[in-house]
Write an enzyme that holds these catalytic residues in place. Structure first.
Site, PDB file in Angstrom:
ATOM      1  N   ASP A   7       0.828  -1.204   0.000  1.00 29.79           N
ATOM      2  CA  ASP A   7       0.000   0.000   0.000  1.00 29.79           C
ATOM      3  C   ASP A   7       0.867   1.261   0.000  1.00 29.79           C
ATOM      4  OD1 ASP A   7      -1.820   2.111   0.713  1.00 29.79           O
ATOM      5  OD2 ASP A   7      -3.161   0.612   1.577  1.00 29.79           O
TER       6      ASP A   7
ATOM      7  N   THR B  75      -7.133   3.554  -1.180  1.00 28.25           N
ATOM      8  CA  THR B  75      -6.805   2.135  -1.040  1.00 28.25           C
ATOM      9  C   THR B  75      -7.912   1.211  -1.522  1.00 28.25           C
ATOM     10  OG1 THR B  75      -5.298   2.584   0.782  1.00 28.25           O
ATOM     11  CG2 THR B  75      -6.188   0.350   0.634  1.00 28.25           C
TER      12      THR B  75
ATOM     13  N   ASN C  97     -12.721   4.708   0.923  1.00 29.70           N
ATOM     14  CA  ASN C  97     -12.186   3.782   1.930  1.00 29.70           C
ATOM     15  C   ASN C  97     -13.191   3.514   3.031  1.00 29.70           C
ATOM     16  OD1 ASN C  97      -9.761   3.466   0.651  1.00 29.70           O
ATOM     17  ND2 ASN C  97      -8.594   4.752   2.049  1.00 29.70           N
TER      18      ASN C  97
ATOM     19  N   ASP D  83       2.461   2.857   3.084  1.00 33.37           N
ATOM     20  CA  ASP D  83       1.414   3.859   3.234  1.00 33.37           C
ATOM     21  C   ASP D  83       1.410   4.466   4.633  1.00 33.37           C
ATOM     22  OD1 ASP D  83      -1.242   5.038   2.126  1.00 33.37           O
ATOM     23  OD2 ASP D  83      -1.837   4.171   4.044  1.00 33.37           O
TER      24      ASP D  83
ATOM     25  N   ASP E  77      -1.465   0.558  -4.842  1.00 32.95           N
ATOM     26  CA  ASP E  77      -2.756   1.188  -5.109  1.00 32.95           C
ATOM     27  C   ASP E  77      -2.667   2.673  -5.441  1.00 32.95           C
ATOM     28  OD1 ASP E  77      -1.828   1.638  -2.561  1.00 32.95           O
ATOM     29  OD2 ASP E  77      -3.739   1.336  -1.556  1.00 32.95           O
ATOM     30  N   HIS E  78      -1.627   3.332  -4.978  1.00 28.92           N
ATOM     31  CA  HIS E  78      -1.497   4.772  -5.183  1.00 28.92           C
ATOM     32  C   HIS E  78      -0.122   5.194  -4.691  1.00 28.92           C
ATOM     33  CE1 HIS E  78      -1.968   5.183  -0.846  1.00 28.92           C
ATOM     34  NE2 HIS E  78      -3.091   4.490  -0.927  1.00 28.92           N
TER      35      HIS E  78
ATOM     36  N   HIS F 266      -2.653  11.023  -0.082  1.00 26.23           N
ATOM     37  CA  HIS F 266      -3.005  10.689  -1.454  1.00 26.23           C
ATOM     38  C   HIS F 266      -4.466  11.076  -1.651  1.00 26.23           C
ATOM     39  CE1 HIS F 266      -4.799   7.042   0.384  1.00 26.23           C
ATOM     40  NE2 HIS F 266      -3.715   7.059   1.128  1.00 26.23           N
TER      41      HIS F 266
END
Length: 435
Positions: A35, A71, A92, A195, A242-243, A348
Site C-alpha cells: 500500500d 486504497t 475507503n 502507506d 494502489d497509489h 493521497h
C-alpha cells in the site's frame, strides 16, 4: 534437393506449432500489494532484490491508478478490472448518505453490502472455473459476492501493526504453504506499508526509506521461500500498489483549505466526507446544490464538480453511490471542513495524473519475459493479464490484454515471432513449387 527441402519444412513446421517458450500446465499466481508504494520510492534506497526483479522479470516505468487514488477503490479496480463508477467501491469508508453512517476503513473490510455491487472479483470468477483462491488482508477479500465467499480469507484486526518484519516473513511462509501444500491457484497478499509511514512521517522522511529496505528484504525472502517450496518454476508473481504519496502542504508555507470559511456547511450539506486526503464528497440539502457549488468554487487550490459533469476520464460520474458534489484539491492541499485537525505529513487521494500518485509494477515467474522495462500503463489492465495467466475466462471488464501481453513469454512478441516463422515457411513452400 526437393526432398531435403520438404524434410526441412516439415521439421520447422513441427517446431512452429509449439510455443516458443516451454509449454507447461497452468501456473499459479501470487498478487502482492504494498500500500502506498510510490513509483520512485526505490530510486533513493539500496534495493538489491527489487533491482534483481528488473533483470529476472518485468518492470513498468510506473503504473497509473484509477481515480480515486485511495486504497479500497484502487485495489478493487485491480481485482475486478472495472472502473470505480462500475464497481462502486467509491471510498475507503463505508457510508450511507441517508443515515449518515461512516465506518472506519478496517471495519468496512468485512461489510459485504459495501463491496458486493454486482461486479465479481477475480477470486470468485476463478473459483467458478474450478480454481482455489485465497485473500490475505487484501481489500474486498473478506466479503461475499452473490452469496459466495473467497475459499480462504484473512482480515486484519483493527489494531493490526503494519510494519512488523517478522510477521511479514511469517505471512510469506503461510502463503507459500497454501500454494505448495494445499494447491491454491491464486492468492492475493496485502501489506499496509509504506502507506502508514508515508502518512505519519511524509514521503521524504528517512523512516520511509527504512520501510522500503524492509520491503526489499521481504521480496528477497519471498524468492528464497519459493525455492524452498519448489515453486520457482510454477508460480508467477505480480507486485504492485494502489497509489502513491505526496507531502502535505501546511502553514506557514500555505494557507490550508478550510471549506467552512467559504460557506456554512451545516446550512447547505446533508452529508459530507471532507477531512480525508485530497478528495471530498458532499450531498447538498434539497435546493442547495447551486449555492454549495458556487461558494466552494471560490476556494483556492480546489476543483469542484457536479457528479454528472465530471470528466469522462475520471470514470466516476456514472456511479450510483457517489454523492452529487465532488471536490478534488490540488496536489498536497488537504481538505479541512471546519477545523484544522489534520496531522498527516503525507497523503493521497489527488488526481491520478499527478506523478506523486503513480505507483509500481513488477512481475516475474515462468510466464513472464526477463529483463523487460515496460512502458507505463493503467492498473485497470492488470485484471485481464491475471486471467490470461490463470487461463480463465474473464468477466466483463474495462481493461485490455493487448496492453500487457508483450510481457508474457507465450503472448505478444512471441506470438508475432511464430507468425513470422510461418510466413517464412510459406515462402519456402512457394519456392519448392517452382523447383
Amino acid at each position: 534437393m526437393r526432398l531435403e527441402l520438404f524434410l526441412l519444412v516439415a521439421v520447422v513446421l513441427g517446431a512452429a506449432g509449439k510455443p516458443l517458450s516451454k509449454a507447461a500446465a497452468r501456473n499459479k499466481l501470487l498478487l502482492i500489494s504494498f500500500d502506498g508504494f510510490r513509483w520512485d520510492y526505490d530510486q533513493d534506497v539500496d534495493t538489491p532484490n527489487l533491482d534483481q526483479l528488473a533483470v529476472d522479470g518485468v518492470k513498468a516505468k510506473y503504473l497509473t491508478p484509477p481515480m480515486l487514488t485511495m486504497t479500497a477503490p484502487s485495489h478493487f479496480t485491480t481485482i475486478t478490472g472495472r472502473w470505480v463508477e462500475d464497481h462502486n467501491v467509491v471510498h475507503n469508508l463505508m457510508y450511507n448518505t441517508t443515515t449518515n453512517i461512516k465506518l472506519p476503513f478496517k471495519q468496512t473490510m468485512g461489510r459485504s453490502e459495501w463491496w458486493d455491487n454486482g461486479v465479481l472479483p477475480l477470486w470468485i470468477t476463478a473459483q467458478n472455473q474450478g480454481l482455489r483462491t485465497a485473500s490475505f488482508h487484501y481489500p474486498g477479500g473478506g466479503a461475499t459476492y452473490r452469496g459466495q465467499a473467497v475459499d480462504r480469507a484473512l482480515l486484519e484486526e483493527f489494531d493490526h501493526p503494519d510494519d512488523n518484519e517478522t510477521e511479514w516473513r511469517q505471512n510469506i511462509d503461510l502463503v507459500l504453504s497454501w500454494f505448495s501444500e494445499e494447491d491454491f491457484d491464486l492468492v492475493t497478499l496485502y501489506y499496509g506499508e509504506p502507506d502508514n509511514v508515508g502518512h505519519r512521517k511524509g514521503p521524504d522522511h528517512p523512516d520511509r526509506k527504512t520501510i522500503i529496505e524492509q520491503i526489499d528484504r521481504t521480496i528477497g525472502y519471498l524468492r528464497t521461500g519459493m525455492d524452498r517450496h519448489q515453486l520457482t518454476h510454477s508460480l508467477n508473481v505480480i507486485i504492485t500498489s494502489d497509489h502513491g504519496m505526496t507531502t502535505v502542504k501546511k502553514r506557514p508555507q500555505v494557507d490550508e483549505i478550510i471549506l467552512n470559511d467559504y460557506i456554512k456547511l451545516s446550512s447547505v450539506s446533508s452529508f459530507e466526507i471532507l477531512d480525508y486526503g485530497g478528495f471530498g464528497i458532499l450531498e447538498p440539502k434539497p435546493g442547495k446544490e447551486q449555492e454549495m457549488v458556487d461558494a466552494l468554487r471560490k476556494a483556492p487550490n480546489l476543483t469542484v464538480y457536479r457528479k454528472n459533469e465530471m470528466p469522462e476520464s475520471f470514470h466516476l460520474g456514472r456511479s450510483q453511490r457517489l454523492p452529487s458534489v465532488v471536490v478534488v484539491a490540488d496536489l498536497g492541499f488537504n481538505l479541512n471542513s471546519r477545523l484544522i485537525l489534520y496531522i498527516n505529513k503525507g497523503d493521497h487521494g489527488f488526481h491520478s495524473g499527478e506523478m506523486d500518485m503513480k505507483t509500481i509494477f513488477r512481475a516475474f515467474g515462468p510466464d513472464f519475459r526477463k529483463n523487460l522495462l515496460f512502458e507505463p500503463f493503467d492498473s485497470i489492465h492488470i485484471y485481464p493479464l491475471m486471467c490470461k495467466l490463470l487461463q480463465i475466462q474473464p468477466e466483463a471488464h474495462n481493461g485490455s490484454l493487448a496492453v500487457t501481453e508483450d510481457m508474457l513469454q507465450l503472448g505478444g512478441a512471441s506470438h508475432r515471432a511464430s507468425q513470422s516463422v510461418l510466413l517464412l515457411l510459406l515462402s519456402m513452400l512457394l519456392l519448392l513449387t517452382m523447383l
